[in-house]
Scaffold this motif. Structure first.
Motif, short mmCIF file in Angstrom:
data_model
loop_
_atom_site.label_atom_id
_atom_site.label_comp_id
_atom_site.label_asym_id
_atom_site.label_seq_id
_atom_site.Cartn_x
_atom_site.Cartn_y
_atom_site.Cartn_z
N GLN A 45 -2.86 -10.02 -15.11
CA GLN A 45 -1.80 -10.91 -14.63
C GLN A 45 -1.62 -12.05 -15.63
O GLN A 45 -2.59 -12.72 -15.99
CB GLN A 45 -2.14 -11.48 -13.25
N LYS A 47 -0.90 -15.60 -17.42
CA LYS A 47 -0.99 -17.04 -17.15
C LYS A 47 0.02 -17.71 -18.07
O LYS A 47 0.05 -17.42 -19.27
CB LYS A 47 -2.39 -17.57 -17.49
N GLU A 59 -5.35 -13.00 -16.62
CA GLU A 59 -6.56 -12.77 -15.83
C GLU A 59 -6.67 -11.26 -15.62
O GLU A 59 -5.70 -10.61 -15.24
CB GLU A 59 -6.49 -13.48 -14.48
N GLU A 150 -14.33 -16.46 -15.08
CA GLU A 150 -13.97 -17.22 -13.88
C GLU A 150 -15.11 -17.10 -12.87
O GLU A 150 -15.52 -16.00 -12.52
CB GLU A 150 -12.66 -16.70 -13.28
N ASP A 180 -13.10 -21.00 -10.43
CA ASP A 180 -12.06 -20.31 -9.67
C ASP A 180 -12.02 -20.82 -8.23
O ASP A 180 -13.03 -21.31 -7.72
CB ASP A 180 -12.41 -18.81 -9.67
N LYS A 201 -9.32 -23.93 -11.60
CA LYS A 201 -8.20 -23.17 -11.03
C LYS A 201 -8.00 -23.61 -9.58
O LYS A 201 -8.88 -23.43 -8.75
CB LYS A 201 -8.49 -21.67 -11.10
N ARG A 204 -5.13 -20.72 -4.35
CA ARG A 204 -3.75 -20.51 -3.94
C ARG A 204 -3.46 -20.97 -2.53
O ARG A 204 -2.31 -21.16 -2.16
CB ARG A 204 -3.33 -19.05 -4.18
N VAL A 235 -5.24 -24.89 -13.86
CA VAL A 235 -4.37 -23.74 -13.64
C VAL A 235 -4.12 -23.62 -12.13
O VAL A 235 -5.06 -23.70 -11.34
CB VAL A 235 -5.05 -22.42 -14.09
N GLU A 237 -3.10 -21.12 -9.12
CA GLU A 237 -2.95 -19.69 -8.84
C GLU A 237 -2.04 -19.50 -7.63
O GLU A 237 -1.87 -20.40 -6.81
CB GLU A 237 -4.31 -19.00 -8.64
N GLN A 255 -1.05 -25.04 -16.33
CA GLN A 255 -0.76 -23.61 -16.36
C GLN A 255 -0.63 -23.06 -14.95
O GLN A 255 -1.12 -23.65 -14.00
CB GLN A 255 -1.89 -22.85 -17.09
N GLY A 256 0.01 -21.89 -14.86
CA GLY A 256 0.14 -21.26 -13.55
C GLY A 256 0.18 -19.75 -13.68
O GLY A 256 0.50 -19.20 -14.74
N GLN A 257 -0.18 -19.10 -12.59
CA GLN A 257 -0.02 -17.66 -12.51
C GLN A 257 0.42 -17.35 -11.09
O GLN A 257 0.10 -18.08 -10.16
CB GLN A 257 -1.31 -16.91 -12.87
#
Ligand code: C2E
Ligand code: MG
Ligand code: MG
Ligand code: MG
Length: 283
Positions: A45, A47, A59, A150, A180, A201, A204, A235, A237, A255-257
């Motif tokens: 995925q 980032k 990731e 992570e 994470d 991170k 979410r 980051v 998530e 950053q983001g995913q």
């Protein structure tokens, strides 16, 4: 009854064994067979830089391609694997696969894309891990910090030994370290000061309703400020909407995913996505 037997006695049928542990036993033995039969896959995925939307890493997430049941998600087998040595076997398989993939992308002229691998608790404190990382880097010619690990807060807390010393040893093996699911554990914030990590991170669950819930917005903002105050990258998530991306960017998140950008994909699909995505300019 089973309680009269020695602790190490292991019988397949035990009336006291509940349904859940029986299912776990069956799952673990199926997984052991599947791993040996080469049924694991690494999916990727992207980032992204939250501001420019440029690709800055990926990731790696494990998938199990079961011959009868099709694709099995990690939520269905990682918790069971965590209870056994299989989590180390899976983690080592992922590290081999990801190190080879990073080198392959570089050989294709795509540069060194940093890729993160998730690590289970037993693997984090496994003495074979730092030497394996050194071997993989040498074998594939990987520069420092293109492999990332992570590790969840709870893994850090559960690890036997001194987490700071374990992290330091991993870092000396040339990997970047991310915490994470940050914010979901029960750890005190001051422990972060002593841990040699590079990235936080944001879990979410805090990103999920950031547009609607002021408390989540304030938690995310606090994590971002904390990370930056400690000199860490942050980051987010699970970024699913443009509103979430915009809020996180406004809060200074690096950053983001998330599904807004892309879902986890097999390597071949990731390559296509990457070509199509390019490096879009801000409008
Ligand atoms: P994680 O490390 O926090 O990984 C992020 C999870 O969120 C992934 O689920 C990913 O597919 C999902 N995700 C990403 N963006 C979004 C989004 O926008 N919305 C939603 N709803 N979900 C999103 P996945 O792949 O099912 O993995 C779940 C968890 O399983 C991972 O959480 C990680 O804890 C574990 N896991 C996955 N692969 C491995 C592995 O190779 N080794 C170990 N030890 N654990 C792994
Ligand atoms: Mg992860
Ligand atoms: Mg996570
Ligand atoms: Mg998570």
């Amino acid at each position: 009854g089973a309680k009269d037997d020695g602790r190490n006695t292991w019988r397949f049928y035990d009336p006291q064994m509940n349904q859940a542990s029986l299912e776990r036993l069956i799952l673990v033995s199926a997984l052991r067979r599947g791993v040996a039969a080469g049924e694991l896959r690494a999916w990727y995925q992207p980032k992204l830089d939250l501001q420019t939307r440029a690709l800055i890493g990926a990731e790696a997430l494990v998938r199990w391609k079961h011959p009868d049941q099709g694709w099995i998600q990690p939520v269905r087998f990682i918790p069971a694997a965590e209870q056994s040595d299989l989590i180390v076997v899976i983690g080592e398989w992922m590290l081999h696969a990801v190190a080879a993939q990073i080198a392959r992308w570089h050989a294709q002229g795509l540069g060194w894309l940093p890729v993160a691998v998730n690590l289970g608790a037993r693997h984090f404190s496994h003495p074979g891990l730092p030497p394996l990382l050194r071997r993989l880097r040498a074998e594939h010619g990987l520069p420092p910090n293109v492999l990332e690990l992570e590790i969840t807060e709870s893994t850090l807390m559960e690890a036997g030994g001194e987490p700071g010393a374990l992290l330091g040893e991993l870092r000396r093996a040339g990997v970047t370290l991310a915490i994470d699911d940050f914010g979901t554990g029960y750890s005190s914030l001051s422990y972060l000061r002593h841990l040699p990590v590079d990235v936080l991170k944001i879990d979410r669950s805090f990103v999920n309703s950031i547009e609607r819930d002021g408390r989540d917005l304030s938690i995310a903002g606090t994590i971002i400020a904390l990370a930056h105050g400690l000199g860490l990258k942050v980051v987010a998530e699970g970024v699913e909407t443009e509103d979430q991306r915009g809020l996180l960017e406004a809060l200074g998140c690096d950053q983001g995913q998330g599904f807004l950008f892309a879902r986890p994909m097999p390597a071949a699909e990731f390559e296509v996505w990457r070509q199509v995505w390019g490096v879009p300019l801000l409008t």
